[in-house]
Every structure is written in structure tokens, then in C-alpha cells.
Design an enzyme around this catalytic site. Structure first.
Site, PDB file in Angstrom:
ATOM      1  N   ASP A 288      -3.482   1.691  -6.635  1.00 60.36           N
ATOM      2  CA  ASP A 288      -2.232   0.950  -6.813  1.00 60.36           C
ATOM      3  C   ASP A 288      -1.179   1.420  -5.813  1.00 60.36           C
ATOM      4  OD1 ASP A 288      -0.491  -0.838  -7.917  1.00 60.36           O
ATOM      5  OD2 ASP A 288      -0.116   0.294  -9.749  1.00 60.36           O
TER       6      ASP A 288
ATOM      7  N   ASN B 206      -6.007 -10.644 -10.579  1.00 55.98           N
ATOM      8  CA  ASN B 206      -5.489 -10.758  -9.199  1.00 55.98           C
ATOM      9  C   ASN B 206      -5.661 -12.154  -8.599  1.00 55.98           C
ATOM     10  OD1 ASN B 206      -6.375  -7.369  -8.137  1.00 55.98           O
ATOM     11  ND2 ASN B 206      -4.443  -8.149  -8.956  1.00 55.98           N
TER      12      ASN B 206
HETATM   13  C1  FPP Z   1      -2.922  -2.782  -5.832  1.00 59.25           C
HETATM   14  O1  FPP Z   1      -1.758  -2.664  -5.044  1.00 59.25           O
HETATM   15  C2  FPP Z   1      -4.091  -3.018  -5.018  1.00 59.25           C
HETATM   16  C3  FPP Z   1      -4.845  -4.151  -5.032  1.00 59.25           C
HETATM   17  C4  FPP Z   1      -4.518  -5.277  -5.924  1.00 59.25           C
HETATM   18  C5  FPP Z   1      -6.005  -4.354  -4.179  1.00 59.25           C
HETATM   19  C6  FPP Z   1      -6.735  -3.137  -3.711  1.00 59.25           C
HETATM   20  C7  FPP Z   1      -7.375  -3.476  -2.419  1.00 59.25           C
HETATM   21  C8  FPP Z   1      -7.585  -2.630  -1.383  1.00 59.25           C
HETATM   22  C9  FPP Z   1      -7.316  -1.206  -1.466  1.00 59.25           C
HETATM   23  C10 FPP Z   1      -8.092  -3.106  -0.063  1.00 59.25           C
HETATM   24  C11 FPP Z   1      -9.381  -3.811  -0.061  1.00 59.25           C
HETATM   25  C12 FPP Z   1     -10.476  -3.106  -0.744  1.00 59.25           C
HETATM   26  C13 FPP Z   1     -11.610  -2.659  -0.154  1.00 59.25           C
HETATM   27  C14 FPP Z   1     -12.693  -2.073  -0.979  1.00 59.25           C
HETATM   28  C15 FPP Z   1     -11.829  -2.750   1.291  1.00 59.25           C
HETATM   29  P1  FPP Z   1      -0.546  -3.645  -5.317  1.00 59.25           P
HETATM   30  O2  FPP Z   1      -0.643  -4.754  -4.329  1.00 59.25           O
HETATM   31  O3  FPP Z   1      -0.518  -4.090  -6.735  1.00 59.25           O
HETATM   32  O4  FPP Z   1       0.668  -2.693  -4.998  1.00 59.25           O
HETATM   33  P2  FPP Z   1       2.151  -2.761  -5.624  1.00 59.25           P
HETATM   34  O5  FPP Z   1       2.016  -2.451  -7.095  1.00 59.25           O
HETATM   35  O6  FPP Z   1       2.875  -1.688  -4.878  1.00 59.25           O
HETATM   36  O7  FPP Z   1       2.672  -4.142  -5.345  1.00 59.25           O
END
Ligand code: FPP
Length: 255
Positions: free
Chosen positions: A29, A77
Site C-alpha cells: 500500500d 480495484n
Molecule cells: C496500493 O497502493 C497498491 C495497489 C492497488 C497495486 C499494487 C501494484 C503494484 C505494486 C505494481 C504492480 C504489481 C506487480 C506484481 C508488478 P494505492 O494505489 O492504494 O496507494 P495509496 O493508498 O497511497 O493511494
């Protein structure tokens, strides 16, 4: 004279000298906040987050973790803006293209859990190819949770168990039908970015897992943060519902 080791190498040596969690899972996250703090689009945070996936996988494999499971895309998501969903799918496709050689070199078996048929063909095809190519690897299992929801997983498993056993089904039947069947019991769940929620991740498997909440945003989460989380785990007393005295008695019996 031997070279003095860096504090990071010292930390790694200390962690490797103690019993490791067999199965570590991560709620990655903070990508969006990392990007916002730099005045960048959210996708820049996801891109840097992919680098953290690469780095953490390498470190977990090196120290001897058997299974690493990362929450790469939740069932919820899909409701994000279309351009962000498209960018995440593209990053996944790129990741699968770029990591196959290293997975083969390091003996990593790629696995995936979730409602995988909802993924676009560009990801599904690459995922199937990488899973087939790495299927015989035994070094570490890396599981990508994609279009994953813990409640959904339990519903699927309960339906499968009920079809086989009817009303006589028990916890073991559900366990055996979960998408995570075959993986070691979950020992440690890490969530980054200071949030303290499970967010529908591995709900069944969390029953006796230790939880570690890190303030570090996922794109900054690299070796040191992972080793710190594992070191924290190693300092916990895991009781599985027993008393401290019972556990001490069991340890004496095993000596
Ligand atoms: C949460 O951060 C993260 C995600 C919803 C996606 C995770 C994806 C990756 C790390 C990249 C792709 C994955 C791989 C395996 C290559 P957020 O967007 O909710 O962050 P925030 O809470 O700060 O908005």
C-alpha cells in the site's frame, strides 16, 4: 582482516540465524501517496512499486523464505478509474515479461490466486506461460493475488467443499479447497504505508498469522524494511491459543 559488515548485512545475518517465517504475505500500500508526494501521476508510484516487488522477491528468496504472496490487484480495484486499471494491467504484463528469466535463474515458482478469468488476455496469457515455465522450480513460490478477494475465495472454497461433502464439511475441507492450498500456513502478514487493515486479503489464512504494520510506503519498501518486519516477527511469541506455560512445556518436551 575481514571487512566490517554494513548494518544492513548485519541485520540480514541476524535474521538468517533465527527461525524464518515460511510464508510471508504483503499488502503493498502507498503507491499513490508516494507519487503524490513527488507531484507525479499515480502510475509512477505503481511503476516504482513494481521495482519493490522485484527487490523484495529477491531478498526473500536469498534469505530462505519458502512462500511470498503479494496483493497486486484486489477484486475491489476494478472500480478504480479505467486509466489506472489499464496502467496496472500493463505493468503486470511488463513484469511477467521481464521477470521470467530471473525466476528461472533463482528457482522461483510463479503462482497466482484470485478470479483470474477477469484479467485481460494480455495478462492471462503471460501468466499462464510464466506459471508453466516455472512450475518445476522449488526455491520459493511467489504468488500474485490478482482480482483477489478473501471473502470471494472462502465462498468458492465453501461451495466446492459442500459439493463434495454436503453439510458434513469441516474446516479442513474448506482449507483444502482454498486457492492457497498447497502453500505453507501463513506466518507473517505485512501491510505498508501506516494503514492498519486487512482489506479482504487472505482472511481465512490470517487466523494465526503475525501482523506487521510498516510506516514505509510500498515504493520505498526494500531489503531493510523486509528484514525489519521479519526481525519483528522473530521476536514474537506465537501461542496458537495456548498459554505461555503450555508452550514452554512443549519446547522442553522437544529438547
Ligand atoms: C496500493 O497502493 C497498491 C495497489 C492497488 C497495486 C499494487 C501494484 C503494484 C505494486 C505494481 C504492480 C504489481 C506487480 C506484481 C508488478 P494505492 O494505489 O492504494 O496507494 P495509496 O493508498 O497511497 O493511494
Amino acid at each position: 582482516m575481514t571487512n566490517p559488515r554494513s548494518p544492513l548485512a548485519e541485520l540480514e545475518a541476524r535474521v538468517k540465524a533465527r527461525p524464518l517465517p515460511r510464508h510471508v504475505a504483503i499488502i503493498m500500500d502507498g503507491n499513490g501517496r508516494w507519487a503524490e508526494q513527488r507531484g507525479l501521476p499515480r502510475v509512477a508510484g505503481h511503476r516504482e512499486g513494481s521495482e519493490s516487488v522485484r527487490a523484495v522477491t529477491r531478498t526473500a528468496r536469498r534469505i530462505g523464505v519458502e512462500a511470498l504472496t503479494v496483493y497486486a490487484f484486489s477484486a475491489e480495484n476494478w472500480a478504480r478509474p479505467d486509466d489506472e486499471v489499464d496502467a496496472l494491467m500493463q505493468l503486470l504484463a511488463d513484469y511477467l515479461d521481464s521477470e521470467r528469466a530471473e525466476m528461472m535463474e533463482n528457482g522461483i515458482r510463479l503462482n497466482a490466486i484470485g478470479e483470474l478469468d477477469r484479467l485481460p488476455e494480455s495478462v492471462r496469457g503471460r501468466l499462464a506461460a510464466a506459471r508453466a515455465e516455472t512450475a518445476a522450480n522449488r526455491g520459493m513460490t511467489l504468488t500474485l493475488a490478482l482480482s483477489y478477494g478473501g471473502r470471494q475465495e472462502i465462498v468458492y472454497a465453501a461451495r466446492a467443499a459442500a459439493a463434495a461433502k454436503g453439510a458434513e464439511l469441516d474446516a479442513e475441507d474448506i482449507e483444502a479447497a482454498l486457492w492457497t492450498r498447497g502453500l505453507p500456513e501463513l506466518d507473517l502478514l505485512i501491510r505498508t504505508s501506516g494503514e492498519r487493515r486487512i482489506s479482504n486479503f487472505l482472511l481465512w489464512q490470517c487466523a494465526y498469522a503475525e501482523l506487521h504494520f510498516s510506516e514505509v510506503l510500498w515504493p520505498d519498501f526494500r531489503d531493510e524494511a523486509l528484514l525489519t518486519a521479519i526481525s519483528d516477527f522473530q521476536g514474537r511469541e506465537r501461542r496458537f491459543g495456548l498459554t505461555g506455560a503450555q508452550l514452554a512445556g512443549r519446547a522442553r518436551d522437544c529438547d
